[in-house]
Design a protein around this motif. Structure first.
Motif, mmCIF file in Angstrom:
data_model
loop_
_atom_site.group_PDB
_atom_site.id
_atom_site.type_symbol
_atom_site.label_atom_id
_atom_site.label_comp_id
_atom_site.label_asym_id
_atom_site.label_seq_id
_atom_site.Cartn_x
_atom_site.Cartn_y
_atom_site.Cartn_z
ATOM 1 N N GLU A 62 -100.634 -20.578 34.625
ATOM 2 C CA GLU A 62 -101.175 -21.164 33.242
ATOM 3 C C GLU A 62 -99.822 -20.915 32.317
ATOM 4 O O GLU A 62 -99.633 -21.656 31.219
ATOM 5 C CB GLU A 62 -102.403 -20.737 32.822
ATOM 6 N N ARG A 63 -99.100 -19.632 32.249
ATOM 7 C CA ARG A 63 -98.459 -19.215 31.516
ATOM 8 C C ARG A 63 -97.201 -20.326 31.499
ATOM 9 O O ARG A 63 -96.525 -20.807 30.609
ATOM 10 C CB ARG A 63 -97.983 -18.057 31.487
ATOM 11 N N THR A 95 -93.710 -18.687 17.722
ATOM 12 C CA THR A 95 -94.368 -17.389 18.004
ATOM 13 C C THR A 95 -95.347 -17.312 19.223
ATOM 14 O O THR A 95 -95.203 -16.142 19.985
ATOM 15 C CB THR A 95 -95.221 -16.732 17.030
ATOM 16 N N ALA A 96 -95.794 -18.502 19.674
ATOM 17 C CA ALA A 96 -96.667 -18.706 20.863
ATOM 18 C C ALA A 96 -95.729 -18.543 22.142
ATOM 19 O O ALA A 96 -95.722 -18.062 23.133
ATOM 20 C CB ALA A 96 -97.309 -19.865 20.730
ATOM 21 N N VAL A 97 -94.556 -19.029 21.963
ATOM 22 C CA VAL A 97 -93.449 -19.004 23.051
ATOM 23 C C VAL A 97 -92.905 -17.763 23.189
ATOM 24 O O VAL A 97 -92.850 -17.175 24.264
ATOM 25 C CB VAL A 97 -92.051 -20.046 22.604
ATOM 26 N N LYS A 98 -92.869 -17.002 22.216
ATOM 27 C CA LYS A 98 -92.599 -15.721 22.183
ATOM 28 C C LYS A 98 -93.313 -14.622 23.004
ATOM 29 O O LYS A 98 -93.110 -13.816 23.682
ATOM 30 C CB LYS A 98 -92.183 -15.211 20.667
ATOM 31 N N ARG A 102 -92.999 -12.745 26.820
ATOM 32 C CA ARG A 102 -92.935 -11.041 26.990
ATOM 33 C C ARG A 102 -93.319 -10.730 28.193
ATOM 34 O O ARG A 102 -92.970 -9.532 28.679
ATOM 35 C CB ARG A 102 -93.918 -10.625 25.868
ATOM 36 N N ASN A 103 -93.692 -11.660 29.188
ATOM 37 C CA ASN A 103 -94.333 -11.217 30.429
ATOM 38 C C ASN A 103 -93.341 -12.146 31.309
ATOM 39 O O ASN A 103 -93.125 -13.222 31.477
ATOM 40 C CB ASN A 103 -95.776 -11.769 30.727
ATOM 41 N N ASN A 155 -85.623 -11.423 24.113
ATOM 42 C CA ASN A 155 -86.365 -11.125 25.080
ATOM 43 C C ASN A 155 -86.113 -11.747 26.506
ATOM 44 O O ASN A 155 -86.246 -11.020 27.422
ATOM 45 C CB ASN A 155 -88.054 -11.240 24.759
ATOM 46 N N LEU A 156 -85.909 -12.856 26.396
ATOM 47 C CA LEU A 156 -85.254 -13.608 27.654
ATOM 48 C C LEU A 156 -84.167 -13.060 28.290
ATOM 49 O O LEU A 156 -84.102 -12.529 29.526
ATOM 50 C CB LEU A 156 -85.278 -15.124 27.291
#
Length: 664
Positions: A62-63, A95-98, A102-103, A155-156
């Motif tokens: 789902e991510r 922010t949602a993409v960030k 993170r996972n 993060n990526l």
């Protein structure tokens, strides 16, 4: 009797069930017309669910679907959904993409070339124009949305090695270098002053792009003049607590530059490229310097205090230094210059809209220039700076003879914070004789009080005492080894010299780790020849006295080889006070008690199972030891008499032979 009915477990509340509910990507992707104003509330609600979701609420599959839908809406192509959103909704989407990125599991889709270009577009970083994308946005690179996109990119790159590879192939090295220079892709000045938060992100991205990529470092240094940008930031950002994170990332990037940048190598020396010397390299405080550069170390002013306001404090300090001196100020050809004609405020009124940037009214190329104070080469500048840092550390964290293995302030880990400084001092000492001379005269001066009354060297409230205590530490092995290496270097890597200066008791552990298991030979002090002494005495008034180098310093006093303190041979029992006599008696009593507990001394032997101590006592009481001692003395007397007789007979024979020769 009434029986108690079993109670059912408590039912979860509505809030608990909402938190535990799995989120599905269709809740966002099936919203019709997500760019329309009527659906903005549904889009915002779905994005807030993703942002506030627990890690277990979104399955990896789902991510991936979420990221596909969100990045599709952020795609910089016509028609672009995100261009129809208000700024707060646009920021929520990023922010949602960030949060999803993170996972690392399920977020692999983010580093595909197409999605990476989408993220780069929203960072407002300088990049080559691409025909398939929208025209560059006039949104400020320091806007909240640009910051959020930079966090996504950082993060990526941390989580995905493939992402670092794709970013490097997408001109990532040039992009980061131009961003640190504050320039657009065409070279025009775009950002006048960077905030610490943006410097932190740019420094981290630059560090990640240069990991194991020598070609990226070469591009950033040769083509984009990265060294000047680093010098600018490291001299402009005040070294205060709020800026430590940004400075740390910049120094990590600087370390990669020094590590990977190609330099000319000869059989004798490592010659650094001219872009890294002479003064630019000395601003980068974390570099693994070459020993050939130590004599070129520039003296620089102390940093401003931590309470200094942010802004141009350091630059003002540099300007004050330049006005106080008649020397020419060294100017680094930096891509940044403080200017009053900044046009960055023009972008605030157009946030949220996509349009081509307005052409500049003039074509004058603005520059950001770093002004360094007039410098003079000082051979001991590096040694003085390192010694000041070490002294400050000792006075702050190990004051008044505090033991390093004792209780330390919370958060202080000696083995992580102190060894780099001690190892740096050791390397500087090995590479520069002036540095070694200064450090030795500072830590081990010729007038050091070595009287027993002053106490053991390792217990004194000084930097030398702290170093000797570190050399004996058991809970901080890194500090122990590096402190030992530092003293070993200062003492010319000579075991006899080391023991003469700090005593064998303090040096034994270090020597044992180096494979020296026996006490080294004593250092012999040569006696001056009478003829030379008379000549020097006559010429003392006319010739200057030359100071001895560390390797030629001689001991002018008799020292105890164990403690390196001065022998006090004049002290006798009659000169001792009653307190001193009692103290000495107590010390001997403690030694005898230790002998009693020693298993070797107390070991029983023979049929009567008497200890060695008991046997020795009986022999002393019976006079057997005195008889044996008299016998040994008598044997020695007879041996000496026989030797005298032999010498006399040999002399008579030689005299007789001489007479016979004279008669001829």
């Amino acid at each position: 009797m009434s029986t108690k009915q079993p109670t059912s477990p408590p039912r979860p509340s509505e809030d608990t069930r909402a938190v535990l509910r799995s989120l599905l990507a269709v809740s966002y992707s099936t919203i019709p017309g997500r760019g329309h104003v009527k659906t903005a509330a549904f889009v915002r609600s779905s994005l807030e669910e993703v942002i506030n979701a627990a890690p277990t609420q979104i399955h990896p599959s789902e991510r991936t679907l979420y990221l596909e839908a969100l990045l599709e809406d952020l795609r910089p192509v016509e028609p672009a959904v995100w261009t129809q959103w208000p700024d707060d909704l646009y920021l929520s989407c990023l922010t949602a993409v960030k949060s999803l990125g993170r996972n690392p599991v399920g977020s692999e889709i983010m580093y595909t070339p197409e999605n990476l270009q989408t993220i780069l577009y929203h960072t407002s970083l300088p990049g080559p124009p691409r025909k398939s994308l929208l025209a560059p946005s006039v949104r400020s690179p320091t806007s909240p949305t640009a910051f959020e996109a930079l966090r996504i990119l950082a993060n990526l790159l941390v989580l995905h090695a493939e992402g670092r590879d794709n970013f490097a192939r997408a001109d990532g090295a040039s992009i980061v270098a131009k961003a640190l220079a504050g320039r657009a892709w065409d070279g025009e000045l775009e950002v006048e002053f960077d905030s610490p938060d943006r410097l932190f992100l740019l420094g981290r991205i630059g560090f990640l792009i240069t990991l194991e990529r020598k070609e990226a470092v070469e591009t950033m240094v040769v083509k984009e003049d990265l060294v000047s940008s680093l010098v600018y930031h490291l001299t402009s950002v005040p070294p205060q607590q709020s800026n430590f994170a940004a400075l740390s990332e910049l120094l990590k990037l600087a370390n990669n530059v020094i590590r990977f940048f190609p330099h000319r190598t000869t059989s004798e020396h490592d010659l650094w490229d001219s872009r890294l010397e002479p003064h630019t390299i000395h601003v980068l405080l974390s570099i693994p310097f070459s020993s050939t550069l130590l004599n070129k170390w520039q003296s620089i002013p102390n940093p401003p205090p931590a309470t200094s306001p942010s802004g141009t404090t350091v630059r003002s300090l540099f300007n004050k230094f330049s006005s106080m001196s008649s020397n020419t100020v060294h100017t680094i050809a930096n891509p940044r210059k403080s200017s009053s004609d900044s046009t960055s405020s023009a972008s605030s009124s157009t946030q949220g809209k996509v349009r081509s940037p307005a052409p500049s009214p003039t074509h004058v190329r603005r520059e950001r220039v770093t002004l360094l104070p007039p410098m003079k080469t000082e051979e001991t500048a590096l040694g003085r700076r390192l010694m000041k840092i070490l002294t400050t550390f000792v006075n702050s964290w190990l004051p008044e003879g505090k033991a390093p293995d004792g209780e330390l302030p919370k958060g202080l880990i000696l083995d992580e914070q102190l060894p780099p400084l001690l190892l740096l001092i050791a390397r500087a000492t090995n590479g520069s004789q002036p540095t070694k001379t200064y450090l030795r005269e500072t830590l081990l001066p010729t007038n050091l009080d070595r009287s027993p009354e002053a106490g053991p060297l390792e217990k004194r409230h000084s930097v030398l005492g702290a170093i000797l205590r570190l050399m004996q530490s058991t809970l901080n092995p890194q500090c122990r080894d590096t402190a030992g290496e530092m003293m070993w270097s200062i003492c010319d890597s000579d075991a006899s010299e080391l023991c003469a200066e700090i005593g064998y008791g303090n040096a034994a552990g270090l020597l044992f780790r180096k494979g020296i298991t026996e006490p080294p030979p004593g250092r012999i002090t040569p006696l001056p020849e009478p003829t030379k002494l008379s000549v020097e005495t006559k010429t003392t008034s006319t010739s200057p006295k030359k100071s001895l180098s560390p390797s030629k310093r001689t001991v002018q006093e008799d020292r105890n080889p164990i403690t390196s303190l001065r022998h006090d041979d004049d002290t006798s029992l009659d000169d001792m006070t009653q307190e001193e006599k009692e103290s000495e008696a107590e010390r001997l009593f403690v030694l005898f008690e230790r002998m009693e507990r020693n298993p070797l001394i107390s070991m029983k032997s023979g049929d009567e199972q008497k200890g060695v101590k008991d046997v020795m006592r009986e022999k002393m009481q019976s006079g057997e030891l005195e008889v044996k001692e008299r016998d040994e003395e008598e044997a020695d007397r007879k041996r000496l008499e026989e030797e005298d007789k032999r010498d006399e007979e040999d002399a008579k024979k030689e005299m007789e032979a001489y007479r016979q020769r004279m008669k001829r």
